[in-house]
Enzyme design. Structure first.
Site, PDB file in Angstrom:
ATOM      1  CE  LYS A   1      34.692  -0.332  18.530  1.00 20.20           C
ATOM      2  NZ  LYS A   1      34.793   1.150  18.614  1.00 20.20           N
TER       3      LYS A   1
ATOM      4  CD  GLU B   1      34.474   5.422  12.524  1.00 21.81           C
ATOM      5  OE1 GLU B   1      34.657   4.869  13.630  1.00 21.81           O
ATOM      6  OE2 GLU B   1      33.494   6.161  12.303  1.00 21.81           O
TER       7      GLU B   1
END
Ligand code: KIV
Length: 277
Positions: free
Chosen positions: A126, A195
């Site tokens: 990631k 996020e």
């Protein structure tokens, strides 16, 4: 609240792959993801049925006590990932590329990703960011390494943001995020973490791409959710973001157990005759 009994390991185990996640999105089944940084915890989470385990660079905060995610090194991420991989039978294990291991130079990015895949035997990596790191993402993907994106609040850029507040409230930033999500999909990322962004924006992004969108503080209208395990279990205490739901209070449970142990040792109640040879 009723406590469910610990699930027994079932056979045969069907591994979670990036294709399974895509199918889950297509079929409307929500994806579950949690962080793991060590063997023992990863074993519990995997056996409990979590689909994706993230060896997050939040290990820098949670495991090492740093204020930010910036100090953790590639070697340290590999060490955490090795333990997690040894534990896992079913979950897809994604490992964060730490700060400084991929930004600015796509060749370095590829070398870092290859180290994670080779030395930890991880399943995917990631990276945080959109068009600024497109070249790095492309190069990593060209080596056959699955990449998960991460947009919105990207903690490796905390000194640029200056705060951990909700991102993309302003239209210009929201528009960049929409475009970045599309770009990551076009490049070939298999999923994206969003996020701390407004729920409506997350919903819009999730319906505009075919790849799964995993939210943390991004509302319910995405394809899955991720939390930091130590927050969910109540091991960490001084972190109270609105998006966090605590499912246990292990801080108190552990404290009580340790206090009882201290008491038993001091009073010579432990070990008893049955606990001695
Ligand atoms: O490092 C991490 O734990 C993460 C999650 C918050 C998504 O990136």
């Amino acid at each position: 609240m009723a406590i469910k009994s610990v699930p027994v390991e079932k056979k045969p185990v069907k591994r979670i792959t990036t294709h399974v996640l895509r199918k889950m999105k297509a079929e409307g089944e929500k994806i579950t993801m949690l962080t793991a940084y060590d063997y023992s915890m990863a074993r519990i989470l995997d056996a409990a049925g979590i689909e994706v385990l993230l060896v997050g660079d939040s290990a820098s905060n949670v495991m090492a006590g740093h204020e930010t995610t910036l100090p953790i090194t590639l070697d340290q991420m590999i060490y955490h990932a090795q333990g997690v991989i040894r534990a896992v039978k079913r979950a897809l294990v994604v490992v964060d590329l730490p700060f400084g291991s991929y930004q600015g130079d796509s060749h370095t990015a590829l070398r870092s990703a290859i180290r994670i895949m080779k030395e930890a035997e991880a399943h995917a990596v990631k990276l945080e960011g959109g068009r600024e790191i497109a070249e790095s993402i492309e190069r990593i993907l060209s080596a056959g390494i699955p990449v998960m994106g991460h947009l919105g609040l990207t903690p490796q850029s905390i000194y640029q943001f200056g705060t951990y507040q909700v991102r993309a409230r302003e239209e210009a930033e929201a528009q960049k995020l929409r475009e970045d999500a599309k770009l990551l999909e076009q490049l070939g990322c298999f999923a994206i973490v969003l996020e701390k962004i407004p729920a409506q924006l997350a919903r819009e992004v999730a319906s505009s791409v075919q790849i799964p969108i995993i939210g943390i503080g991004a509302g319910p209208h995405v394809d899955g959710q991720v939390l930091v395990t130590h927050d969910l279990l109540g091991i960490t205490r001084d972190f109270h973001p609105r998006f966090l739901r605590r499912y246990a209070n292990l801080y108190d449970t552990i404290t009580n157990a340790v206090m009882r142990y201290i008491e038993d040792v001091k009073s010579v109640d432990f070990p008893s005759e049955e606990e001695s040879y």
